[in-house]
Design a protein around this motif. Structure first.
Motif, PDB file in Angstrom:
ATOM      1  N   MET B   1       0.835  -1.198   0.000  1.00  0.00           N
ATOM      2  CA  MET B   1       0.000   0.000   0.000  1.00  0.00           C
ATOM      3  C   MET B   1       0.873   1.253   0.000  1.00  0.00           C
ATOM      4  N   GLN B   2       0.438   2.256  -0.703  1.00  0.00           N
ATOM      5  CA  GLN B   2       1.135   3.540  -0.698  1.00  0.00           C
ATOM      6  C   GLN B   2       0.826   4.288   0.600  1.00  0.00           C
ATOM      7  N   LEU B   3       1.770   5.075   1.057  1.00  0.00           N
ATOM      8  CA  LEU B   3       1.554   5.878   2.264  1.00  0.00           C
ATOM      9  C   LEU B   3       0.355   6.812   2.096  1.00  0.00           C
ATOM     10  N   ASP B   4       0.212   7.417   0.916  1.00  0.00           N
ATOM     11  CA  ASP B   4      -0.911   8.344   0.745  1.00  0.00           C
ATOM     12  C   ASP B   4      -2.243   7.593   0.661  1.00  0.00           C
ATOM     13  N   GLU B   5      -2.214   6.360   0.151  1.00  0.00           N
ATOM     14  CA  GLU B   5      -3.439   5.543   0.162  1.00  0.00           C
ATOM     15  C   GLU B   5      -3.849   5.220   1.602  1.00  0.00           C
ATOM     16  N   LEU B   6      -2.835   4.943   2.433  1.00  0.00           N
ATOM     17  CA  LEU B   6      -3.124   4.662   3.842  1.00  0.00           C
ATOM     18  C   LEU B   6      -3.765   5.880   4.511  1.00  0.00           C
ATOM     19  N   GLN B   7      -3.228   7.056   4.232  1.00  0.00           N
ATOM     20  CA  GLN B   7      -3.804   8.262   4.837  1.00  0.00           C
ATOM     21  C   GLN B   7      -5.240   8.500   4.353  1.00  0.00           C
ATOM     22  N   THR B   8      -5.479   8.250   3.063  1.00  0.00           N
ATOM     23  CA  THR B   8      -6.835   8.412   2.517  1.00  0.00           C
ATOM     24  C   THR B   8      -7.797   7.409   3.155  1.00  0.00           C
ATOM     25  N   LEU B   9      -7.328   6.168   3.324  1.00  0.00           N
ATOM     26  CA  LEU B   9      -8.162   5.140   3.955  1.00  0.00           C
ATOM     27  C   LEU B   9      -8.505   5.535   5.394  1.00  0.00           C
ATOM     28  N   MET B  10      -7.506   5.999   6.145  1.00  0.00           N
ATOM     29  CA  MET B  10      -7.750   6.380   7.537  1.00  0.00           C
ATOM     30  C   MET B  10      -8.724   7.566   7.617  1.00  0.00           C
ATOM     31  N   ASP B  11      -8.589   8.481   6.672  1.00  0.00           N
ATOM     32  CA  ASP B  11      -9.500   9.624   6.667  1.00  0.00           C
ATOM     33  C   ASP B  11     -10.926   9.183   6.385  1.00  0.00           C
ATOM     34  N   ARG B  12     -11.061   8.240   5.469  1.00  0.00           N
ATOM     35  CA  ARG B  12     -12.398   7.754   5.124  1.00  0.00           C
ATOM     36  C   ARG B  12     -13.023   7.003   6.298  1.00  0.00           C
ATOM     37  N   LEU B  13     -12.203   6.188   6.959  1.00  0.00           N
ATOM     38  CA  LEU B  13     -12.722   5.373   8.065  1.00  0.00           C
ATOM     39  C   LEU B  13     -12.953   6.184   9.337  1.00  0.00           C
ATOM     40  N   TYR B  14     -12.009   7.066   9.650  1.00  0.00           N
ATOM     41  CA  TYR B  14     -11.984   7.656  10.998  1.00  0.00           C
ATOM     42  C   TYR B  14     -11.866   9.178  11.014  1.00  0.00           C
ATOM     43  N   GLY B  15     -11.824   9.802   9.844  1.00  0.00           N
ATOM     44  CA  GLY B  15     -11.565  11.243   9.802  1.00  0.00           C
ATOM     45  C   GLY B  15     -12.529  12.056  10.649  1.00  0.00           C
ATOM     46  N   ASP B  16     -13.806  11.778  10.518  1.00  0.00           N
ATOM     47  CA  ASP B  16     -14.802  12.551  11.268  1.00  0.00           C
ATOM     48  C   ASP B  16     -14.615  12.372  12.773  1.00  0.00           C
ATOM     49  N   ALA B  17     -14.443  11.112  13.204  1.00  0.00           N
ATOM     50  CA  ALA B  17     -14.264  10.835  14.633  1.00  0.00           C
ATOM     51  C   ALA B  17     -12.968  11.460  15.145  1.00  0.00           C
ATOM     52  N   ASP B  18     -11.899  11.384  14.314  1.00  0.00           N
ATOM     53  CA  ASP B  18     -10.604  11.949  14.720  1.00  0.00           C
ATOM     54  C   ASP B  18     -10.719  13.455  14.925  1.00  0.00           C
ATOM     55  N   ARG B  19     -11.364  14.114  13.966  1.00  0.00           N
ATOM     56  CA  ARG B  19     -11.470  15.567  14.073  1.00  0.00           C
ATOM     57  C   ARG B  19     -12.328  15.958  15.272  1.00  0.00           C
ATOM     58  N   ALA B  20     -13.352  15.171  15.556  1.00  0.00           N
ATOM     59  CA  ALA B  20     -14.199  15.460  16.716  1.00  0.00           C
ATOM     60  C   ALA B  20     -13.428  15.249  18.022  1.00  0.00           C
ATOM     61  N   ARG B  21     -12.547  14.256  18.027  1.00  0.00           N
ATOM     62  CA  ARG B  21     -11.778  13.913  19.228  1.00  0.00           C
ATOM     63  C   ARG B  21     -10.681  14.938  19.481  1.00  0.00           C
ATOM     64  N   GLY B  22     -10.045  15.393  18.407  1.00  0.00           N
ATOM     65  CA  GLY B  22      -8.999  16.395  18.532  1.00  0.00           C
ATOM     66  C   GLY B  22      -7.600  15.805  18.563  1.00  0.00           C
ATOM     67  N   ILE B  23      -6.620  16.647  18.259  1.00  0.00           N
ATOM     68  CA  ILE B  23      -5.235  16.207  18.099  1.00  0.00           C
ATOM     69  C   ILE B  23      -4.630  15.661  19.395  1.00  0.00           C
ATOM     70  N   PRO B  24      -4.776  16.353  20.543  1.00  0.00           N
ATOM     71  CA  PRO B  24      -4.151  15.791  21.756  1.00  0.00           C
ATOM     72  C   PRO B  24      -4.676  14.393  22.083  1.00  0.00           C
ATOM     73  N   ALA B  25      -5.942  14.141  21.880  1.00  0.00           N
ATOM     74  CA  ALA B  25      -6.491  12.810  22.144  1.00  0.00           C
ATOM     75  C   ALA B  25      -5.929  11.779  21.171  1.00  0.00           C
ATOM     76  N   THR B  26      -5.668  12.197  19.951  1.00  0.00           N
ATOM     77  CA  THR B  26      -5.059  11.281  18.985  1.00  0.00           C
ATOM     78  C   THR B  26      -3.624  10.946  19.381  1.00  0.00           C
ATOM     79  N   VAL B  27      -2.882  11.950  19.870  1.00  0.00           N
ATOM     80  CA  VAL B  27      -1.519  11.694  20.370  1.00  0.00           C
ATOM     81  C   VAL B  27      -1.572  10.710  21.536  1.00  0.00           C
ATOM     82  N   ALA B  28      -2.512  10.920  22.446  1.00  0.00           N
ATOM     83  CA  ALA B  28      -2.647  10.022  23.603  1.00  0.00           C
ATOM     84  C   ALA B  28      -2.942   8.590  23.147  1.00  0.00           C
ATOM     85  N   TRP B  29      -3.827   8.461  22.192  1.00  0.00           N
ATOM     86  CA  TRP B  29      -4.205   7.134  21.702  1.00  0.00           C
ATOM     87  C   TRP B  29      -3.026   6.464  20.986  1.00  0.00           C
TER      88      TRP B  29
END
Lengths: 83, 83
Positions: B1-29
């Motif tokens: 898999m390409q790195l950019d494909e991985l980022q696109t996949l993660m955005d599609r799967l989790y982008g909304d939840a990630d943005r709602a959670r926020g960056i510090p929570a993502t670092v913690a996770w």
């Protein structure tokens, strides 16, 4: 870049040193790099964040190499059966 | 898999939840996942190691997405000017 290309690159650049250092030391170094990434995200510049993202990814690829595992295989379940 | 494909996949799967959670929570996770990887490397099975490698890579890609940064750009210096 492909994940397997990244692993091949890391092996070419650092494989000998990684194997000499050993897996626990690679885990320790990966943790150190994640700490640096966390700091860059909190108070670093975009360039610093990019630098530390690259370091964490590089060390993760090196660790996968030392474990004999494929990052492609590792993310496969996010395609077929995402958590 | 390409790195950019991985980022696109993660955005599609989790982008909304990630943005709602926020960056510090993502670092913690991400830190939590790295701890799980360290444990799997020390005493886990190959399947557990592969699972945790995938989780760390997935969370790293999600963090890069939230920062608006490219993992391809992040590893570029390992090609052009490796440390």
């Amino acid at each position: 870049m492909q994940l397997d290309e990244l692993q091949t690159l890391m092996d070419r650049l650092y494989g000998d040193a990684d194997r000499a250092r050993g897996i626990p030391a690679t885990v320790a170094w990966l943790c150190e790099e994640l700490g640096e990434l966390a700091q860059a995200v909190r108070k670093g510049s975009v360039d610093e964040q990019l630098h530390e993202l690259g370091d964490v990814l590089a060390w993760l690829a090196s660790l996968a190499n030392q474990l004999g595992l494929s990052l492609d295989d590792a993310v496969e379940r996010y395609i077929t059966d995402p958590p």
